[in-house]
Design a protein around this motif. Structure first.
Motif, short mmCIF file in Angstrom:
data_model
loop_
_atom_site.label_atom_id
_atom_site.label_comp_id
_atom_site.label_asym_id
_atom_site.label_seq_id
_atom_site.Cartn_x
_atom_site.Cartn_y
_atom_site.Cartn_z
N PHE A 179 0.83 -1.19 0.00
CA PHE A 179 0.00 0.00 0.00
C PHE A 179 0.87 1.25 0.00
O PHE A 179 0.61 2.20 -0.73
CB PHE A 179 -0.90 0.03 1.24
CG PHE A 179 -1.97 -1.01 1.27
CD1 PHE A 179 -2.10 -1.97 0.27
CD2 PHE A 179 -2.89 -1.04 2.30
CE1 PHE A 179 -3.09 -2.93 0.30
CE2 PHE A 179 -3.89 -1.99 2.35
CZ PHE A 179 -3.99 -2.95 1.35
N VAL A 180 1.89 1.25 0.87
CA VAL A 180 2.75 2.43 1.07
C VAL A 180 4.21 1.99 1.14
O VAL A 180 4.53 0.98 1.77
CB VAL A 180 2.39 3.18 2.38
CG1 VAL A 180 3.33 4.36 2.61
CG2 VAL A 180 0.94 3.66 2.34
N ASP A 193 5.68 6.66 -1.69
CA ASP A 193 4.68 6.31 -2.70
C ASP A 193 3.61 5.45 -2.04
O ASP A 193 3.90 4.66 -1.14
CB ASP A 193 5.30 5.53 -3.86
CG ASP A 193 6.24 6.39 -4.70
OD1 ASP A 193 5.75 7.32 -5.36
OD2 ASP A 193 7.45 6.13 -4.68
N ALA A 194 2.37 5.62 -2.50
CA ALA A 194 1.26 4.82 -1.97
C ALA A 194 0.49 4.19 -3.12
O ALA A 194 -0.66 4.56 -3.40
CB ALA A 194 0.36 5.68 -1.10
N PRO A 195 1.08 3.22 -3.83
CA PRO A 195 0.42 2.61 -4.99
C PRO A 195 -0.86 1.88 -4.65
O PRO A 195 -1.75 1.76 -5.49
CB PRO A 195 1.49 1.65 -5.53
CG PRO A 195 2.36 1.35 -4.36
CD PRO A 195 2.40 2.62 -3.56
N GLY A 196 -0.98 1.41 -3.41
CA GLY A 196 -2.19 0.67 -3.03
C GLY A 196 -3.39 1.55 -2.80
O GLY A 196 -4.50 1.05 -2.62
N PHE A 197 -3.19 2.89 -2.80
CA PHE A 197 -4.30 3.80 -2.55
C PHE A 197 -4.83 4.44 -3.83
O PHE A 197 -5.46 5.50 -3.78
CB PHE A 197 -3.86 4.90 -1.57
CG PHE A 197 -3.54 4.38 -0.19
CD1 PHE A 197 -4.04 3.17 0.25
CD2 PHE A 197 -2.73 5.11 0.66
CE1 PHE A 197 -3.74 2.69 1.51
CE2 PHE A 197 -2.43 4.65 1.93
CZ PHE A 197 -2.93 3.44 2.36
N ALA A 266 1.66 19.33 6.49
CA ALA A 266 0.95 18.08 6.23
C ALA A 266 0.48 18.04 4.78
O ALA A 266 0.05 19.05 4.22
CB ALA A 266 -0.26 17.94 7.17
N LEU A 267 0.62 16.86 4.18
CA LEU A 267 0.07 16.58 2.85
C LEU A 267 -1.07 15.60 3.04
O LEU A 267 -0.90 14.55 3.67
CB LEU A 267 1.14 15.97 1.95
CG LEU A 267 2.38 16.83 1.67
CD1 LEU A 267 3.46 15.98 0.99
CD2 LEU A 267 2.03 18.03 0.82
N VAL A 268 -2.23 15.91 2.48
CA VAL A 268 -3.41 15.07 2.70
C VAL A 268 -4.01 14.66 1.36
O VAL A 268 -4.24 15.50 0.49
CB VAL A 268 -4.47 15.82 3.54
CG1 VAL A 268 -5.68 14.90 3.78
CG2 VAL A 268 -3.89 16.30 4.85
N TRP A 269 -4.25 13.37 1.22
CA TRP A 269 -4.90 12.82 0.03
C TRP A 269 -6.23 12.19 0.45
O TRP A 269 -6.26 11.37 1.38
CB TRP A 269 -4.06 11.74 -0.64
CG TRP A 269 -2.81 12.22 -1.32
CD1 TRP A 269 -2.65 12.53 -2.64
CD2 TRP A 269 -1.52 12.39 -0.71
NE1 TRP A 269 -1.35 12.90 -2.89
CE2 TRP A 269 -0.63 12.83 -1.74
CE3 TRP A 269 -1.03 12.25 0.59
CZ2 TRP A 269 0.71 13.11 -1.50
CZ3 TRP A 269 0.31 12.53 0.84
CH2 TRP A 269 1.16 12.95 -0.20
N GLN A 277 -4.37 8.86 -9.46
CA GLN A 277 -2.93 8.92 -9.23
C GLN A 277 -2.58 8.43 -7.84
O GLN A 277 -3.18 8.87 -6.85
CB GLN A 277 -2.42 10.36 -9.42
CG GLN A 277 -2.47 10.85 -10.86
CD GLN A 277 -1.79 12.20 -11.00
OE1 GLN A 277 -1.79 13.02 -10.10
NE2 GLN A 277 -1.19 12.43 -12.16
N ALA A 278 -1.62 7.56 -7.76
CA ALA A 278 -1.14 7.09 -6.46
C ALA A 278 -0.44 8.23 -5.74
O ALA A 278 0.37 8.94 -6.33
CB ALA A 278 -0.18 5.92 -6.64
#
Length: 286
Positions: A179-180, A193-197, A266-269, A277-278
């Protein structure tokens, strides 16, 4: 189960067998802290689904157990009723391939067992055994099996940025997808990177499978044939991923950019089934 849904289940189960142990997030909250003093912390609170333990795999396994003749109109390519001669011919071909299908099923079952770290997905106790194993690993504070391949987990870990990090890591499961990931670079830089999200695009090899799962879930909702046609509960990603840091943010792909917090920025997705986009960020501690 009608033909489109049966076919979709079989294709998805086949893809599952090829991709090995496919993990996917459900409803979750995830956060990573990266600090100048060299410490990091990561947490994931929410659902994780292992599709190898869901009804999807069961549907794929059962799809070849029962003979059913299939015929179509050569002009319109629509399904039509088979003649007795066509049924007899197809049945003979199906019976002739029985031993080959059994051998293939046994090979795939053994491969799935190896990919699952020795767990047999057909074992009704496999999910609970896996939950118990995860609970023994560092960081997995709570692991509760909810059925249909879905685990409710509370994961939290901290340490120093002296090595790369990835979540989830499952003991003896080489095919567990991440995931991360946190990768250390020269020059005191860290890439996350968070490809699982991400469910679509973004270069994640698992996302094509995720997109297929979404379509399969839609087919299931539309199906009204009763128990025989019931589809598995396929979780869709729904949550937030946050990076908190007092380092220098060199790059990120959030919509709003960094926001100030008491600990730095803070970065928030916001993650859902439309996320293309991951999440990714590059942070410097020079």
């Amino acid at each position: 189960m009608n033909k489109p849904i049966r076919t979709a289940a079989l294709l998805a189960a086949s893809s599952l067998a090829l991709s090995g142990c496919l993990l996917s997030p459900g409803t979750f909250t995830s956060e990573m802290h990266l600090m100048k003093d060299g410490t990091f912390a990561y947490s994931y609170d929410g659902e994780i689904q292992m599709l190898a333990l869901s009804k999807l795999a069961e549907m794929g396994a059962k799809s070849e157990e029962k003979f059913e003749a299939e015929c179509f109109d050569e002009d319109t390519f629509e399904d039509r009723e088979c003649t007795l001669a066509e049924v007899s011919e197809q049945r003979a071909e199906w019976q002739a391939g029985a031993s080959e299908r059994r051998a293939k099923a046994e090979r795939e079952a053994e491969q799935a067992k190896q990919m699952l770290g020795g767990f047999d997905p057909s074992d009704p106790e496999a999910a609970q055994k896996l939950a118990d194993q995860l609970a023994r690993q560092r960081g997995w504070e709570t692991v509760e099996y909810k059925g249909d391949g879905i685990f409710d987990v509370d994961f939290s870990i901290s340490g120093r940025m002296t090595h790369d990090f990835a979540f989830p890591m499952v003991e003896k499961m080489p095919m567990a997808n991440m995931f991360v990931t946190m990768m250390l670079r020269d020059g005191k830089q860290v890439r996350v990177d968070a490809p699982g999200f991400a469910s679509q695009g973004g270069g994640n090899p698992m996302q094509g499978m995720m997109t297929g799962m979404m379509g399969l879930a839609s087919l299931g909702k539309a199906n009204e044939e009763g128990k025989e046609g019931e589809m598995p509960n396929i979780l869709m990603p729904n949550g937030t991923f946050t990076i908190v840091t007092d380092g220098r943010i060199l790059a990120n792909n959030t919509d709003e950019g960094p926001v100030d917090t008491a600990l730095g920025q803070a970065l928030v997705w916001e993650i859902d089934q439309r996320t293309e986009q991951a999440p990714t960020a590059l942070i410097s501690f020079d």
